[in-house]
Design a protein around this motif. Structure first.
Motif, PDB file in Angstrom:
ATOM      1  N   ASP A 281     -17.445  28.794 -27.126  1.00  0.00           N
ATOM      2  CA  ASP A 281     -18.648  28.104 -27.588  1.00  0.00           C
ATOM      3  C   ASP A 281     -19.820  28.348 -26.636  1.00  0.00           C
ATOM      4  OD1 ASP A 281     -19.855  25.926 -29.424  1.00  0.00           O
ATOM      5  OD2 ASP A 281     -20.274  25.206 -27.398  1.00  0.00           O
ATOM      6  N   LEU A 282     -21.025  28.323 -27.170  1.00  0.00           N
ATOM      7  CA  LEU A 282     -22.237  28.625 -26.405  1.00  0.00           C
ATOM      8  C   LEU A 282     -22.433  27.645 -25.247  1.00  0.00           C
ATOM      9  CD1 LEU A 282     -24.917  30.321 -26.287  1.00  0.00           C
ATOM     10  CD2 LEU A 282     -25.964  28.472 -27.611  1.00  0.00           C
ATOM     11  N   GLU A 283     -22.250  26.341 -25.495  1.00  0.00           N
ATOM     12  CA  GLU A 283     -22.486  25.353 -24.444  1.00  0.00           C
ATOM     13  C   GLU A 283     -21.467  25.488 -23.317  1.00  0.00           C
ATOM     14  OE1 GLU A 283     -22.969  21.358 -25.728  1.00  0.00           O
ATOM     15  OE2 GLU A 283     -24.357  21.873 -27.368  1.00  0.00           O
ATOM     16  N   ASP A 284     -20.196  25.757 -23.658  1.00  0.00           N
ATOM     17  CA  ASP A 284     -19.184  25.957 -22.619  1.00  0.00           C
ATOM     18  C   ASP A 284     -19.527  27.160 -21.749  1.00  0.00           C
ATOM     19  OD1 ASP A 284     -17.856  23.821 -23.685  1.00  0.00           O
ATOM     20  OD2 ASP A 284     -16.380  25.012 -24.787  1.00  0.00           O
ATOM     21  N   ALA A 285     -19.971  28.252 -22.391  1.00  0.00           N
ATOM     22  CA  ALA A 285     -20.329  29.455 -21.644  1.00  0.00           C
ATOM     23  C   ALA A 285     -21.560  29.219 -20.784  1.00  0.00           C
ATOM     24  CB  ALA A 285     -20.577  30.611 -22.616  1.00  0.00           C
ATOM     25  N   SER A 286     -22.524  28.480 -21.306  1.00  0.00           N
ATOM     26  CA  SER A 286     -23.755  28.204 -20.554  1.00  0.00           C
ATOM     27  C   SER A 286     -23.461  27.408 -19.294  1.00  0.00           C
ATOM     28  CB  SER A 286     -24.746  27.460 -21.445  1.00  0.00           C
ATOM     29  OG  SER A 286     -25.949  27.205 -20.759  1.00  0.00           O
ATOM     30  N   GLU A 287     -22.563  26.422 -19.393  1.00  0.00           N
ATOM     31  CA  GLU A 287     -22.197  25.629 -18.217  1.00  0.00           C
ATOM     32  C   GLU A 287     -21.458  26.482 -17.189  1.00  0.00           C
ATOM     33  OE1 GLU A 287     -23.066  22.591 -17.398  1.00  0.00           O
ATOM     34  OE2 GLU A 287     -24.271  22.445 -19.234  1.00  0.00           O
ATOM     35  N   LEU A 288     -20.563  27.354 -17.668  1.00  0.00           N
ATOM     36  CA  LEU A 288     -19.808  28.211 -16.751  1.00  0.00           C
ATOM     37  C   LEU A 288     -20.729  29.151 -15.981  1.00  0.00           C
ATOM     38  CD1 LEU A 288     -16.599  29.198 -18.736  1.00  0.00           C
ATOM     39  CD2 LEU A 288     -16.665  28.121 -16.498  1.00  0.00           C
ATOM     40  N   LYS A 289     -21.792  29.612 -16.636  1.00  0.00           N
ATOM     41  CA  LYS A 289     -22.697  30.567 -15.990  1.00  0.00           C
ATOM     42  C   LYS A 289     -23.809  29.879 -15.222  1.00  0.00           C
ATOM     43  CE  LYS A 289     -24.414  35.189 -16.717  1.00  0.00           C
ATOM     44  NZ  LYS A 289     -24.548  36.321 -17.659  1.00  0.00           N
TER      45      LYS A 289
ATOM     46  N   VAL B  55     -16.613  37.679 -21.839  1.00  0.00           N
ATOM     47  CA  VAL B  55     -16.644  36.481 -22.673  1.00  0.00           C
ATOM     48  C   VAL B  55     -18.046  36.320 -23.255  1.00  0.00           C
ATOM     49  CG1 VAL B  55     -16.332  33.989 -22.741  1.00  0.00           C
ATOM     50  CG2 VAL B  55     -14.860  35.382 -21.277  1.00  0.00           C
ATOM     51  N   ARG B  56     -18.095  36.098 -24.552  1.00  0.00           N
ATOM     52  CA  ARG B  56     -19.385  35.900 -25.213  1.00  0.00           C
ATOM     53  C   ARG B  56     -19.437  34.473 -25.758  1.00  0.00           C
ATOM     54  NH1 ARG B  56     -20.732  40.080 -29.763  1.00  0.00           N
ATOM     55  NH2 ARG B  56     -20.544  41.442 -27.945  1.00  0.00           N
ATOM     56  N   GLY B  57     -20.385  33.708 -25.233  1.00  0.00           N
ATOM     57  CA  GLY B  57     -20.592  32.363 -25.746  1.00  0.00           C
ATOM     58  C   GLY B  57     -21.500  32.409 -26.964  1.00  0.00           C
ATOM     59  N   VAL B  58     -21.059  31.802 -28.065  1.00  0.00           N
ATOM     60  CA  VAL B  58     -21.815  31.880 -29.327  1.00  0.00           C
ATOM     61  C   VAL B  58     -21.924  30.499 -29.958  1.00  0.00           C
ATOM     62  CG1 VAL B  58     -21.114  34.275 -29.764  1.00  0.00           C
ATOM     63  CG2 VAL B  58     -19.729  32.397 -30.690  1.00  0.00           C
ATOM     64  N   GLU B  59     -22.919  30.354 -30.814  1.00  0.00           N
ATOM     65  CA  GLU B  59     -23.074  29.172 -31.644  1.00  0.00           C
ATOM     66  C   GLU B  59     -22.525  29.539 -33.022  1.00  0.00           C
ATOM     67  OE1 GLU B  59     -25.003  27.892 -34.362  1.00  0.00           O
ATOM     68  OE2 GLU B  59     -24.097  25.960 -33.839  1.00  0.00           O
ATOM     69  N   PRO B  60     -21.379  28.963 -33.436  1.00  0.00           N
ATOM     70  CA  PRO B  60     -20.644  29.459 -34.614  1.00  0.00           C
ATOM     71  C   PRO B  60     -21.494  29.652 -35.865  1.00  0.00           C
ATOM     72  CG  PRO B  60     -19.321  27.846 -33.456  1.00  0.00           C
ATOM     73  CD  PRO B  60     -20.660  27.866 -32.786  1.00  0.00           C
TER      74      PRO B  60
ATOM     75  N   LEU C  20     -11.450  33.029 -14.981  1.00  0.00           N
ATOM     76  CA  LEU C  20     -11.986  33.055 -13.615  1.00  0.00           C
ATOM     77  C   LEU C  20     -13.350  33.734 -13.661  1.00  0.00           C
ATOM     78  CD1 LEU C  20      -8.730  33.311 -13.473  1.00  0.00           C
ATOM     79  CD2 LEU C  20      -9.126  33.863 -11.077  1.00  0.00           C
ATOM     80  N   VAL C  21     -14.376  32.985 -13.237  1.00  0.00           N
ATOM     81  CA  VAL C  21     -15.744  33.487 -13.288  1.00  0.00           C
ATOM     82  C   VAL C  21     -16.335  33.459 -11.881  1.00  0.00           C
ATOM     83  CG1 VAL C  21     -18.040  33.164 -14.273  1.00  0.00           C
ATOM     84  CG2 VAL C  21     -16.013  32.589 -15.622  1.00  0.00           C
ATOM     85  N   PRO C  22     -16.868  34.587 -11.361  1.00  0.00           N
ATOM     86  CA  PRO C  22     -17.496  34.573 -10.036  1.00  0.00           C
ATOM     87  C   PRO C  22     -18.838  33.848 -10.080  1.00  0.00           C
ATOM     88  CG  PRO C  22     -17.736  36.732 -11.053  1.00  0.00           C
ATOM     89  CD  PRO C  22     -16.869  35.924 -11.976  1.00  0.00           C
TER      90      PRO C  22
ATOM     91  N   ALA D  23     -29.274  34.846 -33.460  1.00  0.00           N
ATOM     92  CA  ALA D  23     -28.319  33.894 -32.905  1.00  0.00           C
ATOM     93  C   ALA D  23     -28.363  33.951 -31.381  1.00  0.00           C
ATOM     94  CB  ALA D  23     -26.904  34.200 -33.392  1.00  0.00           C
ATOM     95  N   PRO D  24     -28.124  32.818 -30.701  1.00  0.00           N
ATOM     96  CA  PRO D  24     -28.115  32.810 -29.232  1.00  0.00           C
ATOM     97  C   PRO D  24     -26.771  33.305 -28.694  1.00  0.00           C
ATOM     98  CG  PRO D  24     -27.632  30.629 -30.033  1.00  0.00           C
ATOM     99  CD  PRO D  24     -27.883  31.472 -31.256  1.00  0.00           C
ATOM    100  N   TYR D  25     -26.772  33.713 -27.448  1.00  0.00           N
ATOM    101  CA  TYR D  25     -25.506  34.117 -26.829  1.00  0.00           C
ATOM    102  C   TYR D  25     -25.595  33.960 -25.319  1.00  0.00           C
ATOM    103  CZ  TYR D  25     -27.505  38.450 -25.013  1.00  0.00           C
ATOM    104  OH  TYR D  25     -28.256  39.364 -24.313  1.00  0.00           O
ATOM    105  N   VAL D  26     -24.402  33.899 -24.699  1.00  0.00           N
ATOM    106  CA  VAL D  26     -24.257  33.953 -23.248  1.00  0.00           C
ATOM    107  C   VAL D  26     -23.128  34.930 -22.959  1.00  0.00           C
ATOM    108  CG1 VAL D  26     -23.598  32.703 -21.170  1.00  0.00           C
ATOM    109  CG2 VAL D  26     -25.068  31.597 -22.860  1.00  0.00           C
ATOM    110  N   ALA D  27     -23.354  35.897 -22.078  1.00  0.00           N
ATOM    111  CA  ALA D  27     -22.332  36.892 -21.727  1.00  0.00           C
ATOM    112  C   ALA D  27     -21.829  36.637 -20.318  1.00  0.00           C
ATOM    113  CB  ALA D  27     -22.903  38.293 -21.838  1.00  0.00           C
ATOM    114  N   ILE D  28     -20.503  36.597 -20.181  1.00  0.00           N
ATOM    115  CA  ILE D  28     -19.877  36.329 -18.885  1.00  0.00           C
ATOM    116  C   ILE D  28     -18.803  37.370 -18.633  1.00  0.00           C
ATOM    117  CG2 ILE D  28     -18.593  34.668 -17.492  1.00  0.00           C
ATOM    118  CD1 ILE D  28     -19.638  32.462 -19.319  1.00  0.00           C
TER     119      ILE D  28
END
Length: 404
Positions: free
Chosen positions: A205-213, A114-119, A168-170, A94-99
């Motif tokens: 969600d994975l896409e939300d986390a990807s945009e934030l990062k 925060v871990r962005g995941v694809e459900p 809040l994400v730097p 599974a894919p992930y994004v860590a923030i």
């Protein structure tokens, strides 16, 4: 039945009713000390084995067994998933994004991972959905800005389902670090049973986390689940990855050190019992000097005299060790019955639920512990008999019978 002379005399001394009370008491105390030491070691190490297994199980319920990541992002994670699924022992990808950032709710502020995941894919690599107290993993839809929080984290922020939190994400921009804000609605709360996860972890969600990062829709890495996480990963050798054992090495190293230290500390109980064996056998040697002198005058060699007392010490060690094995294994296998009885009888909680996640003490008996602990205890008991046996062999018949 035929017995060697050393065994016959040694066992007779152990059964003799004419032995002095102090000697008999010290021999009994030595036997009980060895039994208690062996039993205590087996029980405590079984409980620590159970706690280690419980910790590992809870840790892996929301964490992947291995991860492959890239700072530049992985745009086509499905191609990676197709490649990794062919590797032996891989059961899910599974894919992930860590923030890393901060969560704010009113005046409350908490650090968060925060871990962005694809459900749909996440269900194949973790058991987060099973740990949910409220909500569902399916609510993490792209653009919905919904979040799942750990129980302790939600309580610290003072929020519940349908409340709003601010993430809040730097972000680095033109040589400066500027915070980026995003509002999320709490969609559910989970309780994994591990302090770090329940107090610091959140899912979006994975896409939300990807945009934030700033990854523009790409995944940061790929999480992998293995059929057996305790075996060495059989992933392709050209890939650089980290597994759960490496990521949590400090935790399990600490548990291992605690087990080693408990072995050393509790072996002192056996050592004290061994000193009692030395004292009791020395008193027997003093009490039986005339018997030893008569045996020597009848032609018994010093080595065979020494073996008489080795037999006594060995029997004390053997009986104590066997009793300790029986007591330790029975208590370890029935710890779920013994602990509640102690709590009800003495009106206290060994592991209260408001302090510990594990409210019932687990126990896991390992054959290695059941074999090595008694073997070490028996060896200590044998070593304790060497000095009294040598003193018995050195008794001079003429000196012992001088005044008789």
């Amino acid at each position: 039945m035929f017995q060697p002379l050393e065994w016959f005399i040694g066992l007779r001394y152990l059964r003799s009713r004419r032995r002095r009370g102090v000697v008999s008491f010290m021999s009994t105390a030595s036997l009980i000390g060895i039994a208690l030491g062996v039993a205590a070691l087996i029980i405590i190490l079984s409980v620590m084995n159970g706690l280690e297994t419980e910790t590992r199980t809870r840790l892996l319920s929301v964490n992947a067994h291995a991860t492959i990541s890239s700072r530049a992002g992985i745009a086509d994670w499905r191609a990676w998933a197709a490649r990794l699924k062919d590797a032996p022992g891989v059961t899910g990808v599974a894919p992930y994004v860590a923030i890393e950032g901060m969560l704010a709710a009113g005046t409350n502020l908490r650090p968060v991972l925060v871990r962005g995941v694809e459900p749909d894919a996440e269900r194949a690599v973790s058991e987060i959905e099973r740990e949910l107290v409220t909500g569902s993993l399916a609510e993490l839809a792209p653009g919905a800005h919904r979040m799942l929080l750990g129980r302790v984290l939600a309580r610290g922020l003072g929020v519940d389902v349908d409340d709003t939190v601010t993430l809040l994400v730097p972000r680095a921009s033109e040589g400066r670090v500027l915070p980026r804000y995003a509002a999320f609605t709490v969609a559910g709360v989970f309780e994994a049973g591990i302090q770090d996860n329940d107090s610091r972890l959140a899912f979006i969600d994975l896409e939300d986390a990807s945009e934030l990062k700033g990854l523009r829709g790409a995944a940061e890495g790929v999480a992998i689940r293995l059929a057996n996480p305790l075996e060495e990963s059989a992933l392709p050798p050209d890939l650089k990855y980290s597994d759960w054992a490496e990521d949590h090495r400090n935790l399990f190293t600490a548990i291992h050190i605690e087990k080693v230290m408990m072995r050393i500390i509790l072996m002192f109980i056996v050592a004290v019992a061994a000193f009692n064996i030395v004292a009791s056998l020395m008193m027997v040697v003093i009490d039986k000097q005339k018997d030893i002198a008569i045996l020597r005058t009848c032609g018994l060699e010093p080595g065979r005299v020494a073996r008489i007392f080795l037999v006594q010490g060995a029997m004390i060690g053997l009986v104590g060790t066997l009793a300790g094995i029986a007591l330790g294994v029975v208590c370890s296998l029935n710890i779920h019955v013994i602990v509640p009885w102690l709590e009800d009888t003495f009106h206290f909680k060994i592991m209260p639920g408001d302090v510990y996640y594990v409210t019932q003490i687990p126990s896991e008996v390992h054959l290695f512990d059941v074999l090595t602990i008694p073997a070490a205890a028996f060896l200590v008991a044998l070593l304790a008999t060497l000095y009294p046996a040598r003193r018995a062999a050195a008794v001079a018949p003429a000196v012992a019978l001088r005044y008789d």
